[in-house]
Design a protein around this motif. Sequence first.
Motif, PDB file in Angstrom:
ATOM      1  N   THR A  22       0.832  -1.197   0.000  1.00  0.00           N
ATOM      2  CA  THR A  22       0.000   0.000   0.000  1.00  0.00           C
ATOM      3  C   THR A  22       0.871   1.253   0.000  1.00  0.00           C
ATOM      4  N   GLY A  23       1.977   1.203   0.707  1.00  0.00           N
ATOM      5  CA  GLY A  23       2.899   2.340   0.743  1.00  0.00           C
ATOM      6  C   GLY A  23       3.475   2.649  -0.625  1.00  0.00           C
ATOM      7  N   ARG A  24       3.793   1.597  -1.378  1.00  0.00           N
ATOM      8  CA  ARG A  24       4.318   1.824  -2.740  1.00  0.00           C
ATOM      9  C   ARG A  24       3.262   2.491  -3.618  1.00  0.00           C
ATOM     10  N   VAL A  25       2.026   2.048  -3.505  1.00  0.00           N
ATOM     11  CA  VAL A  25       0.948   2.659  -4.282  1.00  0.00           C
ATOM     12  C   VAL A  25       0.733   4.098  -3.830  1.00  0.00           C
ATOM     13  N   ALA A  26       0.758   4.327  -2.518  1.00  0.00           N
ATOM     14  CA  ALA A  26       0.578   5.687  -1.987  1.00  0.00           C
ATOM     15  C   ALA A  26       1.697   6.608  -2.465  1.00  0.00           C
ATOM     16  N   ASP A  27       2.920   6.093  -2.546  1.00  0.00           N
ATOM     17  CA  ASP A  27       4.023   6.897  -3.074  1.00  0.00           C
ATOM     18  C   ASP A  27       3.751   7.291  -4.523  1.00  0.00           C
ATOM     19  N   ASP A  28       3.217   6.352  -5.289  1.00  0.00           N
ATOM     20  CA  ASP A  28       2.857   6.660  -6.682  1.00  0.00           C
ATOM     21  C   ASP A  28       1.778   7.736  -6.726  1.00  0.00           C
ATOM     22  N   ILE A  29       0.776   7.614  -5.868  1.00  0.00           N
ATOM     23  CA  ILE A  29      -0.308   8.603  -5.823  1.00  0.00           C
ATOM     24  C   ILE A  29       0.255   9.964  -5.460  1.00  0.00           C
ATOM     25  N   GLU A  30       1.150   9.994  -4.481  1.00  0.00           N
ATOM     26  CA  GLU A  30       1.740  11.268  -4.060  1.00  0.00           C
ATOM     27  C   GLU A  30       2.518  11.916  -5.212  1.00  0.00           C
ATOM     28  N   GLY A  31       3.287  11.093  -5.920  1.00  0.00           N
ATOM     29  CA  GLY A  31       4.028  11.619  -7.068  1.00  0.00           C
ATOM     30  C   GLY A  31       3.097  12.138  -8.148  1.00  0.00           C
ATOM     31  N   GLN A  32       2.018  11.406  -8.385  1.00  0.00           N
ATOM     32  CA  GLN A  32       1.052  11.850  -9.389  1.00  0.00           C
ATOM     33  C   GLN A  32       0.330  13.117  -8.944  1.00  0.00           C
ATOM     34  N   ALA A  33       0.051  13.207  -7.654  1.00  0.00           N
ATOM     35  CA  ALA A  33      -0.615  14.411  -7.135  1.00  0.00           C
ATOM     36  C   ALA A  33       0.272  15.634  -7.321  1.00  0.00           C
ATOM     37  N   LYS A  34       1.577  15.458  -7.128  1.00  0.00           N
ATOM     38  CA  LYS A  34       2.502  16.583  -7.282  1.00  0.00           C
ATOM     39  C   LYS A  34       2.573  17.057  -8.731  1.00  0.00           C
ATOM     40  N   SER A  35       2.418  16.147  -9.680  1.00  0.00           N
ATOM     41  CA  SER A  35       2.529  16.531 -11.083  1.00  0.00           C
ATOM     42  C   SER A  35       1.168  16.738 -11.745  1.00  0.00           C
ATOM     43  N   TYR A  36       0.102  16.576 -11.004  1.00  0.00           N
ATOM     44  CA  TYR A  36      -1.257  16.651 -11.522  1.00  0.00           C
ATOM     45  C   TYR A  36      -1.521  17.966 -12.264  1.00  0.00           C
ATOM     46  N   GLY A  37      -1.327  19.068 -11.570  1.00  0.00           N
ATOM     47  CA  GLY A  37      -1.593  20.379 -12.173  1.00  0.00           C
ATOM     48  C   GLY A  37      -0.706  20.642 -13.376  1.00  0.00           C
ATOM     49  N   LYS A  38       0.546  20.247 -13.274  1.00  0.00           N
ATOM     50  CA  LYS A  38       1.487  20.469 -14.375  1.00  0.00           C
ATOM     51  C   LYS A  38       1.025  19.733 -15.639  1.00  0.00           C
ATOM     52  N   HIS A  39       0.576  18.497 -15.460  1.00  0.00           N
ATOM     53  CA  HIS A  39       0.131  17.712 -16.620  1.00  0.00           C
ATOM     54  C   HIS A  39      -1.167  18.256 -17.220  1.00  0.00           C
ATOM     55  N   LEU A  40      -2.077  18.692 -16.371  1.00  0.00           N
ATOM     56  CA  LEU A  40      -3.321  19.253 -16.900  1.00  0.00           C
ATOM     57  C   LEU A  40      -3.063  20.568 -17.634  1.00  0.00           C
ATOM     58  N   LEU A  41      -2.172  21.384 -17.092  1.00  0.00           N
ATOM     59  CA  LEU A  41      -1.843  22.637 -17.771  1.00  0.00           C
ATOM     60  C   LEU A  41      -1.138  22.368 -19.100  1.00  0.00           C
ATOM     61  N   SER A  42      -0.308  21.352 -19.121  1.00  0.00           N
ATOM     62  CA  SER A  42       0.345  20.973 -20.376  1.00  0.00           C
ATOM     63  C   SER A  42      -0.699  20.511 -21.393  1.00  0.00           C
ATOM     64  N   ALA A  43      -1.666  19.737 -20.933  1.00  0.00           N
ATOM     65  CA  ALA A  43      -2.739  19.287 -21.824  1.00  0.00           C
ATOM     66  C   ALA A  43      -3.553  20.479 -22.319  1.00  0.00           C
ATOM     67  N   ALA A  44      -3.788  21.444 -21.440  1.00  0.00           N
ATOM     68  CA  ALA A  44      -4.547  22.629 -21.827  1.00  0.00           C
ATOM     69  C   ALA A  44      -3.811  23.402 -22.925  1.00  0.00           C
ATOM     70  N   LYS A  45      -2.502  23.522 -22.789  1.00  0.00           N
ATOM     71  CA  LYS A  45      -1.713  24.228 -23.808  1.00  0.00           C
ATOM     72  C   LYS A  45      -1.722  23.486 -25.135  1.00  0.00           C
ATOM     73  N   SER A  46      -1.797  22.167 -25.059  1.00  0.00           N
ATOM     74  CA  SER A  46      -1.779  21.351 -26.278  1.00  0.00           C
ATOM     75  C   SER A  46      -3.163  21.172 -26.890  1.00  0.00           C
ATOM     76  N   ALA A  47      -4.196  21.629 -26.209  1.00  0.00           N
ATOM     77  CA  ALA A  47      -5.557  21.392 -26.670  1.00  0.00           C
ATOM     78  C   ALA A  47      -5.916  22.208 -27.904  1.00  0.00           C
ATOM     79  N   GLY A  48      -5.157  23.222 -28.194  1.00  0.00           N
ATOM     80  CA  GLY A  48      -5.451  24.027 -29.377  1.00  0.00           C
ATOM     81  C   GLY A  48      -6.482  25.099 -29.067  1.00  0.00           C
ATOM     82  N   THR A  49      -6.787  25.856 -30.081  1.00  0.00           N
ATOM     83  CA  THR A  49      -7.713  26.975 -29.933  1.00  0.00           C
ATOM     84  C   THR A  49      -8.697  26.967 -31.078  1.00  0.00           C
ATOM     85  N   LEU A  50      -9.708  27.762 -30.930  1.00  0.00           N
ATOM     86  CA  LEU A  50     -10.638  28.001 -32.024  1.00  0.00           C
ATOM     87  C   LEU A  50     -10.304  29.376 -32.578  1.00  0.00           C
ATOM     88  N   SER A  51      -9.901  29.410 -33.805  1.00  0.00           N
ATOM     89  CA  SER A  51      -9.545  30.683 -34.410  1.00  0.00           C
ATOM     90  C   SER A  51     -10.336  30.829 -35.696  1.00  0.00           C
TER      91      SER A  51
END
Length: 132
Positions: A22-51
């Motif tokens: 469980t600790g190994r899984v929790a460590d993975d969750i913690e790592g993912q939580a730390k990078s969560y916002g960064k990955h979503l913002l990266s996806a937002a930048k890559s999502a394109g625009t309507l022009s």
Amino acid sequence: MGKPEDGWDIDTSGVRGVLLKTGRVADDIEGQAKSYGKHLLSAAKSAGTLSMGCGPKPEGGPVAAALVEFEQKTENDIKYIAARSGKSIKGAATATKEYVGGDLAMAAHTQREALKAPDLNPPGKHHRAGPK
């Protein structure tokens, strides 16, 4: 683990194994939580625009805006999951340690009681001073 009215029966090595996994899984969750916002913002930048072809290109389109809003509304939930996991694992480890410590304390108490000299005049028994 048994029910309290049945007596406790905790397999400490089993608990240890589950906590390690469980600790190994929790460590993975913690790592993912730390990078969560960064990955979503990266996806937002890559999502394109309507022009529509006229004027300057917008910074982000509706998908990017939705991803940013989603990240803002869920970031604390993700952090909570990681923190709750860590606290639960620590709580289970502490409870198991206390269980083992309680067993050891009870065993030591029982051993101390067994090593005491026997009471030859227990309460309720009258001792005669000798023959009359």
